[in-house]
Motif scaffolding. Structure first.
Motif, short mmCIF file in Angstrom:
data_model
loop_
_atom_site.label_atom_id
_atom_site.label_comp_id
_atom_site.label_asym_id
_atom_site.label_seq_id
_atom_site.Cartn_x
_atom_site.Cartn_y
_atom_site.Cartn_z
N GLN A 143 -89.18 11.33 -24.95
CA GLN A 143 -88.83 11.32 -26.37
C GLN A 143 -89.92 10.64 -27.19
O GLN A 143 -90.26 11.09 -28.29
CB GLN A 143 -87.48 10.63 -26.57
CG GLN A 143 -86.93 10.79 -27.98
CD GLN A 143 -86.68 12.25 -28.33
OE1 GLN A 143 -86.02 12.99 -27.59
NE2 GLN A 143 -87.23 12.71 -29.45
N LEU A 144 -90.48 9.57 -26.65
CA LEU A 144 -91.58 8.90 -27.36
C LEU A 144 -92.78 9.84 -27.49
O LEU A 144 -93.45 9.87 -28.52
CB LEU A 144 -92.00 7.62 -26.61
CG LEU A 144 -91.09 6.42 -26.86
CD1 LEU A 144 -91.32 5.35 -25.80
CD2 LEU A 144 -91.32 5.84 -28.26
N LYS A 145 -93.03 10.61 -26.43
CA LYS A 145 -94.13 11.58 -26.51
C LYS A 145 -93.86 12.60 -27.61
O LYS A 145 -94.76 12.95 -28.38
CB LYS A 145 -94.29 12.31 -25.17
CG LYS A 145 -95.01 11.53 -24.11
CD LYS A 145 -95.31 12.46 -22.95
CE LYS A 145 -95.73 11.71 -21.72
NZ LYS A 145 -95.74 12.57 -20.54
N LEU A 146 -92.62 13.09 -27.68
CA LEU A 146 -92.29 14.07 -28.73
C LEU A 146 -92.49 13.47 -30.11
O LEU A 146 -93.08 14.09 -31.00
CB LEU A 146 -90.84 14.55 -28.58
CG LEU A 146 -90.53 15.43 -27.36
CD1 LEU A 146 -89.04 15.73 -27.28
CD2 LEU A 146 -91.31 16.74 -27.43
N LEU A 147 -92.02 12.24 -30.29
CA LEU A 147 -92.13 11.60 -31.61
C LEU A 147 -93.58 11.36 -32.01
O LEU A 147 -93.91 11.33 -33.19
CB LEU A 147 -91.35 10.27 -31.61
CG LEU A 147 -89.83 10.43 -31.64
CD1 LEU A 147 -89.13 9.13 -31.26
CD2 LEU A 147 -89.36 10.89 -33.02
N ASN A 148 -94.44 11.20 -31.01
CA ASN A 148 -95.86 10.95 -31.31
C ASN A 148 -96.69 12.22 -31.29
O ASN A 148 -97.91 12.16 -31.36
CB ASN A 148 -96.43 9.95 -30.31
CG ASN A 148 -95.89 8.56 -30.57
OD1 ASN A 148 -95.86 8.11 -31.71
ND2 ASN A 148 -95.44 7.88 -29.54
N SER A 149 -96.05 13.38 -31.16
CA SER A 149 -96.84 14.60 -31.03
C SER A 149 -96.83 15.42 -32.32
O SER A 149 -96.01 15.21 -33.21
CB SER A 149 -96.33 15.43 -29.85
OG SER A 149 -95.00 15.77 -30.05
N LYS A 150 -97.79 16.36 -32.35
CA LYS A 150 -97.97 17.18 -33.56
C LYS A 150 -97.97 18.66 -33.17
O LYS A 150 -98.76 19.07 -32.31
CB LYS A 150 -99.31 16.85 -34.20
CG LYS A 150 -99.42 15.42 -34.68
CD LYS A 150 -100.79 15.17 -35.27
CE LYS A 150 -100.88 13.79 -35.88
NZ LYS A 150 -102.18 13.56 -36.51
N ALA A 151 -97.11 19.42 -33.82
CA ALA A 151 -97.04 20.86 -33.55
C ALA A 151 -97.36 21.62 -34.83
O ALA A 151 -96.91 21.24 -35.91
CB ALA A 151 -95.65 21.23 -33.05
#
Ligand code: ZN
Length: 389
Positions: A143-151
């Motif tokens: 979830q932390l990875k998702l929150l820190n990612s850009k799509a």
């Protein structure tokens, strides 16, 4: 009589212990340092780059985190006692190279070894993403990875709409949406980001309004531009994944060529009446033989063989199905779990309910993904100038 010390002494007979300096050196050489303390202990500091799974969830979660039983693992707790007990459990589970770190995190700090304050989810995120946190493959780390990612979603239309809804709901921290089009009433049969009230407004403005209402904590970047050879590098380069939901071949080739050059995974969906296709083009991935779009479709089809939705028609739910699968793929890429649709293409037909997955190979002579020399990468402008679509 309960004899804890005797029990621990017995464990020392079957589990090897090492001091913190040895564990640190082994970690530098590639071994895994596993901090098994509870969340409130870890939050005030944990060895840099350690994997963290609390003792209570250890046996359940380690299988996903460290699937290889040959991995060299050094278990660390606060003092070296809990790690001894857990090391025995992991050895019983089948891990063959398990060590317990004597003195634990107390000694680690006393010896001046490096530690960090791990990033954690805010209380409101723990609530919002609770169902993700319950899945070992996602968990707090994913979830932390998702929150820190850009799509980046190219096209706020039939495919882009469900992609954007689900990426926003999943907590992808930054979502860029490129579209210079205006909402038309004929869009509403499938482009579920927009409503009757959006007709006549920019699609990206309508998208931003809906997505921010769903998840106000994430950043939505509306981009009212059309991708071209001059702007594509700067528009794409900041993103971790690109989702191609366009319905024209000029843009698809351009997105492919830029994603290959910039080494960005390109999640690709397309629809035609009752048929849909989903794949990920990512030649820079670790997977061998991963093709790009041009390996599969070297040149654009003639316009008469490539009708758009406007010309051919499409069942409204079809781009929804494709978009949801594209969103699933993007979430897996960003959070880092599961098998991806790289080197494979899913083709389905909703009229007959056939679903098939085919292998697709990289072409060794592909001038784009086969190009090893950055200086001589084919230019975008030549292609766009020669394309009459
Ligand atoms: Zn290629």
């Amino acid at each position: 009589m309960i004899q804890l010390n005797k029990y621990l002494d017995n464990l020392r007979g079957v589990i090897k212990e090492v001091d913190v300096n040895t564990a640190f050196q082994k970690q530098l050489q590639g071994a895994i340092l596993l901090d098994i303390r509870e969340k409130d202990e870890v939050n005030s500091g944990s060895p840099t780059n350690a994997i963290r799974i609390s003792k209570g969830m250890l046996e359940m979660n380690i299988v996903n985190e460290i699937p290889n039983s040959d991995t060299e693992i050094y278990l660390l707790c606060a003092s070296g006692r809990r790690s001894l007990v857990s090391a025995f459990a992991l050895q019983e589970l089948g891990y063959q190279h398990i060590y317990s770190v004597k003195g634990g995190f107390g000694d680690w700090k006393n010896q001046g070894l490096p530690f960090e304050i791990p990033k954690t989810l805010k209380p409101e995120d723990l609530e919002r993403y609770k169902r993700h946190l319950l899945i070992p493959e996602v968990g707090e780390k994913g979830q932390l990875k998702l929150l820190n990612s850009k799509a980046l979603i190219v096209g706020a239309g039939g495919i882009g709409s469900p992609v954007a809804w689900y990426l926003a709901a999943a907590g992808v921290g930054t979502i860029g949406i490129i579209d210079d089009d205006i909402v038309d009433r004929t869009n509403l049969q499938r482009q579920i980001l927009h409503t009757e009230n959006s007709v006549g407004t920019y699609k990206v403005d309508s998208a931003k309004e809906r997505l921010e209402a769903l998840n106000p904590a994430i950043k939505i970047i509306p981009i009212k531009e059309r991708l071209n050879a001059d702007n594509i590098d700067s528009l794409l380069s900041d993103y971790d994944v690109v989702l191609d939901g366009t319905d024209n071949f000029t843009t698809r080739y351009l997105i492919n060529d830029a994603c290959v050059k910039l080494k960005i995974p390109n999640v690709h969906g397309s629809v035609f009446r009752f048929e849909g296709q989903v794949t990920t083009f990512y030649p820079a991935s670790e997977q061998e033989n991963a093709p790009c779009y041009r390996c599969v479709y070297p040149t654009p089809p003639p316009p008469e063989l490539a009708p758009s939705c406007a010309e051919a028609g499409v069942l409204g739910v079809l781009p929804g199905m494709v978009g949801i699968m594209c969103a699933t793929e993007a979430i897996k890429i960003l959070a880092g779990f599961g098998t991806l649709m790289i080197g494979k293409i899913l083709c389905f037909n909703a009229l007959s309910w056939s679903f098939d997955i085919y292998d697709i190979d990289q072409k060794t002579d592909c001038p784009y993904c086969g190009c090893k020399d950055h200086e001589h990468y084919p230019s975008y402008s030549n292609y766009v100038a020669s394309c009459s679509l």
